[in-house]
Design a protein around this motif. Sequence first.
Motif, mmCIF file in Angstrom:
data_model
loop_
_atom_site.group_PDB
_atom_site.id
_atom_site.type_symbol
_atom_site.label_atom_id
_atom_site.label_comp_id
_atom_site.label_asym_id
_atom_site.label_seq_id
_atom_site.Cartn_x
_atom_site.Cartn_y
_atom_site.Cartn_z
ATOM 1 N N ARG A 174 0.850 -1.203 0.000
ATOM 2 C CA ARG A 174 0.000 0.000 0.000
ATOM 3 C C ARG A 174 0.878 1.243 0.000
ATOM 4 O O ARG A 174 1.957 1.251 0.589
ATOM 5 C CB ARG A 174 -0.897 0.020 1.240
ATOM 6 N N ARG A 175 0.355 2.294 -0.651
ATOM 7 C CA ARG A 175 1.096 3.556 -0.760
ATOM 8 C C ARG A 175 0.266 4.679 -0.180
ATOM 9 O O ARG A 175 -0.911 4.817 -0.478
ATOM 10 C CB ARG A 175 1.434 3.826 -2.228
ATOM 11 N N VAL A 176 0.902 5.486 0.639
ATOM 12 C CA VAL A 176 0.198 6.590 1.301
ATOM 13 C C VAL A 176 0.965 7.885 1.033
ATOM 14 O O VAL A 176 2.194 7.922 1.142
ATOM 15 C CB VAL A 176 0.081 6.355 2.817
ATOM 16 N N ALA A 177 0.218 8.942 0.685
ATOM 17 C CA ALA A 177 0.818 10.268 0.535
ATOM 18 C C ALA A 177 0.620 11.035 1.842
ATOM 19 O O ALA A 177 -0.492 11.115 2.358
ATOM 20 C CB ALA A 177 0.166 11.031 -0.607
ATOM 21 N N VAL A 178 1.719 11.542 2.369
ATOM 22 C CA VAL A 178 1.654 12.373 3.558
ATOM 23 C C VAL A 178 2.086 13.774 3.137
ATOM 24 O O VAL A 178 3.226 13.968 2.690
ATOM 25 C CB VAL A 178 2.559 11.828 4.678
ATOM 26 N N GLN A 202 -1.622 13.221 16.883
ATOM 27 C CA GLN A 202 -2.635 13.116 15.827
ATOM 28 C C GLN A 202 -2.084 12.372 14.612
ATOM 29 O O GLN A 202 -2.795 11.562 14.005
ATOM 30 C CB GLN A 202 -3.118 14.515 15.435
ATOM 31 N N GLY A 203 -0.852 12.647 14.261
ATOM 32 C CA GLY A 203 -0.247 11.952 13.132
ATOM 33 C C GLY A 203 -0.151 10.455 13.391
ATOM 34 O O GLY A 203 -0.472 9.631 12.530
ATOM 35 N N ARG A 204 0.281 10.115 14.587
ATOM 36 C CA ARG A 204 0.407 8.707 14.973
ATOM 37 C C ARG A 204 -0.957 8.011 14.944
ATOM 38 O O ARG A 204 -1.107 6.918 14.380
ATOM 39 C CB ARG A 204 0.997 8.641 16.386
ATOM 40 N N ASP A 205 -1.955 8.648 15.549
ATOM 41 C CA ASP A 205 -3.275 8.019 15.646
ATOM 42 C C ASP A 205 -3.927 7.895 14.270
ATOM 43 O O ASP A 205 -4.608 6.898 13.987
ATOM 44 C CB ASP A 205 -4.164 8.808 16.603
ATOM 45 N N ALA A 206 -3.709 8.893 13.416
ATOM 46 C CA ALA A 206 -4.247 8.796 12.051
ATOM 47 C C ALA A 206 -3.584 7.637 11.313
ATOM 48 O O ALA A 206 -4.251 6.876 10.599
ATOM 49 C CB ALA A 206 -4.027 10.110 11.314
ATOM 50 N N ALA A 207 -2.270 7.478 11.508
ATOM 51 C CA ALA A 207 -1.557 6.381 10.843
ATOM 52 C C ALA A 207 -2.135 5.037 11.263
ATOM 53 O O ALA A 207 -2.313 4.129 10.446
ATOM 54 C CB ALA A 207 -0.065 6.448 11.172
ATOM 55 N N GLU A 208 -2.422 4.906 12.537
ATOM 56 C CA GLU A 208 -3.012 3.651 13.018
ATOM 57 C C GLU A 208 -4.363 3.403 12.351
ATOM 58 O O GLU A 208 -4.693 2.274 11.968
ATOM 59 C CB GLU A 208 -3.176 3.692 14.544
ATOM 60 N N GLY A 254 3.010 15.206 10.117
ATOM 61 C CA GLY A 254 3.341 14.402 8.952
ATOM 62 C C GLY A 254 4.468 13.423 9.224
ATOM 63 O O GLY A 254 4.410 12.255 8.815
ATOM 64 N N LEU A 255 5.492 13.881 9.901
ATOM 65 C CA LEU A 255 6.616 12.987 10.221
ATOM 66 C C LEU A 255 6.158 11.826 11.096
ATOM 67 O O LEU A 255 6.538 10.671 10.879
ATOM 68 C CB LEU A 255 7.720 13.770 10.941
ATOM 69 N N SER A 256 5.333 12.160 12.079
ATOM 70 C CA SER A 256 4.848 11.129 12.996
ATOM 71 C C SER A 256 4.004 10.104 12.246
ATOM 72 O O SER A 256 4.156 8.896 12.415
ATOM 73 C CB SER A 256 4.038 11.806 14.112
ATOM 74 N N CYS A 257 3.120 10.616 11.377
ATOM 75 C CA CYS A 257 2.247 9.740 10.600
ATOM 76 C C CYS A 257 3.074 8.874 9.654
ATOM 77 O O CYS A 257 2.877 7.662 9.567
ATOM 78 C CB CYS A 257 1.252 10.597 9.833
ATOM 79 N N ALA A 258 4.023 9.520 8.959
ATOM 80 C CA ALA A 258 4.839 8.793 7.980
ATOM 81 C C ALA A 258 5.630 7.671 8.652
ATOM 82 O O ALA A 258 5.699 6.541 8.139
ATOM 83 C CB ALA A 258 5.789 9.774 7.285
ATOM 84 N N HIS A 259 6.207 7.962 9.810
ATOM 85 C CA HIS A 259 7.009 6.948 10.494
ATOM 86 C C HIS A 259 6.155 5.754 10.900
ATOM 87 O O HIS A 259 6.532 4.592 10.699
ATOM 88 C CB HIS A 259 7.698 7.554 11.713
#
Lengths: 432, 438
Positions: free
Chosen positions: B149-153, B424-430, B160-165
């Motif tokens: 899967r590919r995600v654009a951040v 928020q980035g972390r929780d969105a990533a989850e 963004g960094l938190s989500c991307a990681h």
Amino acid sequence: MANLASNFVGIRSPNPFWLASAPPTDKEYNVRRAFEAGWGGVVWKTLGLDPHIVNVNGPRYGAIWGADRRLLGLNNIELITDRPLQVNLDEIVAVKRDFPDRAVVVSLMVPCEEEPWKFILPLVEATGADGVELNFGCPHGMSERGMGSAVGQVPEYIEMVTRWVKANTRMPVIVKLTPNITDIRKPATAAKAGGADAVSLINTINSITGVDLDLFAPEPTIDGRGAHGGYCGPAVKPIALNMVAEIARSSDLRGLPISGIGGVTTWRDAAEFLALGAGNVQVCTAAMTYGFRIVQEMISGLSDYLDAKEMSLSDLVGRAVPNVCDWKDLNLNAVSKAHIHQDLCIKCGRCYAACEDTSHQAIAMLPGRVFEVKDDECVACNLCVNVCPVENCITMERMAPGSVDPRTGRVVSPDYANWTTHPNNPLATAAE
Amino acid sequence: MDTPIMGASSGTESGITAGRLPSDTYAANFADLHPPFDVHEARVAADRCYFCHDAPCVTACPTAIDIPLFIRQIATGTPDASAKTILSQNILGGMCGRVCPTETLCEQACVRELAEGKPVEIGRLQRYATDHLQQRGIHPFTRAAPTGRRVAVVGAGPAGLSCAHRLAMKGHEVALLDASAKAGGLNEYGIATYKTTNGFARAEVEWLLKIGGITLRNGFVLGRDATLEDLRKDYDAVFLGVGLAATNGLDIPGLDLWGIDDAVDFIATLRQSDPAQVPIGRDVVVIGGGMTAVDAAVQAKLLGAANVTLAYRGPQSRMKASRYEQDLAAAKGVHVLHEAVPVEVEGTGAVAAVVFERLGEQVRIPADQLLLAIGQRLVPEGLPDTQGGKIAVDAVGRTSLSGVWAGGDCASGGDDLTVTAVAQGRDAAEDIHRSLMR
């Protein structure tokens, strides 16, 4: 200011604070500094026969620390004096001449035969020293050669050597006991039987302070190996207090003078030893940690305490001994409950975690981090008091006689009753 | 009507100029506000932690770091284990240890604050642990097996960094798209220099990217290089962490005069420059009441301005800057003026003074430089539905558009803090992960 002048088995000193036989009393230079700082007496570091022993050339001490590297326990593998006998004797003469009001007691350790004692005692007597202390306690090195704790662990040897010493000197004789035994009363009884004027305790405890987890060797480590040492300092005080009390409350040993040793760091520690029956105290680790000036705090603290209590020094000695008893003599009708003072509580919850996880589930955590004792579960174990970071935030409150203990549903009795009469005790004697 | 003159003039040169201070003073002025602990200091500070039950500091932390555990790991001589405890909850724990307003978060909740007014120094301890790990280049996390899967951040700031990681850890391929020349967002451009020294923001990004699976593209402007619709088509999911690109303005006479700057730009310029080369006025006025205003005012003072006035239109109680930040400004010599409503900027060609109405009086403050820090706002064009001026999101960051999540300052519900953005980035990533793997 209370008069702290001390007379211990005829040995006078301006205060009851002596330095124990140890590195701080190794030579004239140190002892002079100690007396100038105000110490009441010293027990000169143990003398032996020539040729003098040698010490290791690596670390002699290990330690454990509390917060901020506060030294809590020290371990040492240093042996007795490593200087010629005559050098020590000459220095003792000089110090005693210049400080005639201070106590100078000389610690001795020679082989377990009468001749060496006959040889060394007159030499010590000639220095003007006030007494001798027999080192039957040193647990490392010397014990491997049949001296120190190797003697102190065999009551028959203690009695025999003490008798020789008493027969060969007019000086008061203090026998220093090792704690590396199972019942401290046995060696104390032997010392008394041999004619000792007093016992001093405790000497150091066999110990390894730690293990180097890279070298896989005990600490302190010398060339990759380590030997057990003798443990001392604040950490050993509870052990020492118990051993002092065991002797003080023994009916067979009643009246045997005790010089208290083991982790004395402050005036309060000293007062506790005195209350449990010690006639004076000896200090080592605290001086090695902070220097000799600490004696000034000990003097002012003990003096203020005695003034506040309107007691003399002799009033304090042994004052707590009648209250030391066996478990079976404790009053089972004394019922207490923990009480959390909400105005002092900082809401850390340590009492809750301790009680919930490891004790009686007797503390409730209410909304807003309010912690309350459940009286119907509390057995008054005191763990919450001990883990609470705030002094006096949790206290033990005695239940009034006539009230009902919500945990047991029983009325609290005003009468004293102990295990010896309890119905659950198969050996109980009927209380009629 | 006479207007009182605030701030004495000094003998130094008026106007906006660089190099007001001896060259050797800049390094000291812009050194770490809270210097790092050494080993012993850290042990002593760690020992003060009571290891509270259900600790209030954890509750107060937006990323819910297990603070008693990480402090105990420091106390027992295992700072790398401590760092892993921190970073597993907050991948930007190093920056948060530096810039979090701990005085209103974990340290305010610390029971020692209640007991003695002196909390455990959680922020500095956190930095001690994360520095220990990161300075040796150790990245303690590994990626799960590739998901395909590919995600654009969009936006390489804290959210963004938190989500991307977190997405990369889960095995997704991440395209991290950022408009600026460097990644980091406000960590790189928007925080006072003395809070994050020695290029830490950049080093932290480089460390974070070691997880692998993240392709960083700088100079990407959403709407110019691709629209949100393009991204929705090209990727399996999109996360928006675009921040607040525009600044609020004032509507008073004189704003066209020379010598007026956005505080955000001033801070960004300073962060990317040698302080000795950054021009500053002799008499500086900063208008605003938040962290940006304090950062600008304090740094103006540190650059050698003789008089710095921080003017806020409301009472002290409404200032968004924490009390600690306000005290810091006062300690650095910033004059803080409350209830001062700007009326006019005076001057011919360049700024000469700023006039305020204050408690019924006109107050005229001489100034050769005016910095505006009156808030930032979202540029909403081409984004999902907004609410209160920000992208509307639910508890896990879902927007009005399917397959599009958002977090950080651009999203509703946060409080414009680095640490909140990370959460928020972390929780969105989850949540993205859950959606993609369903």
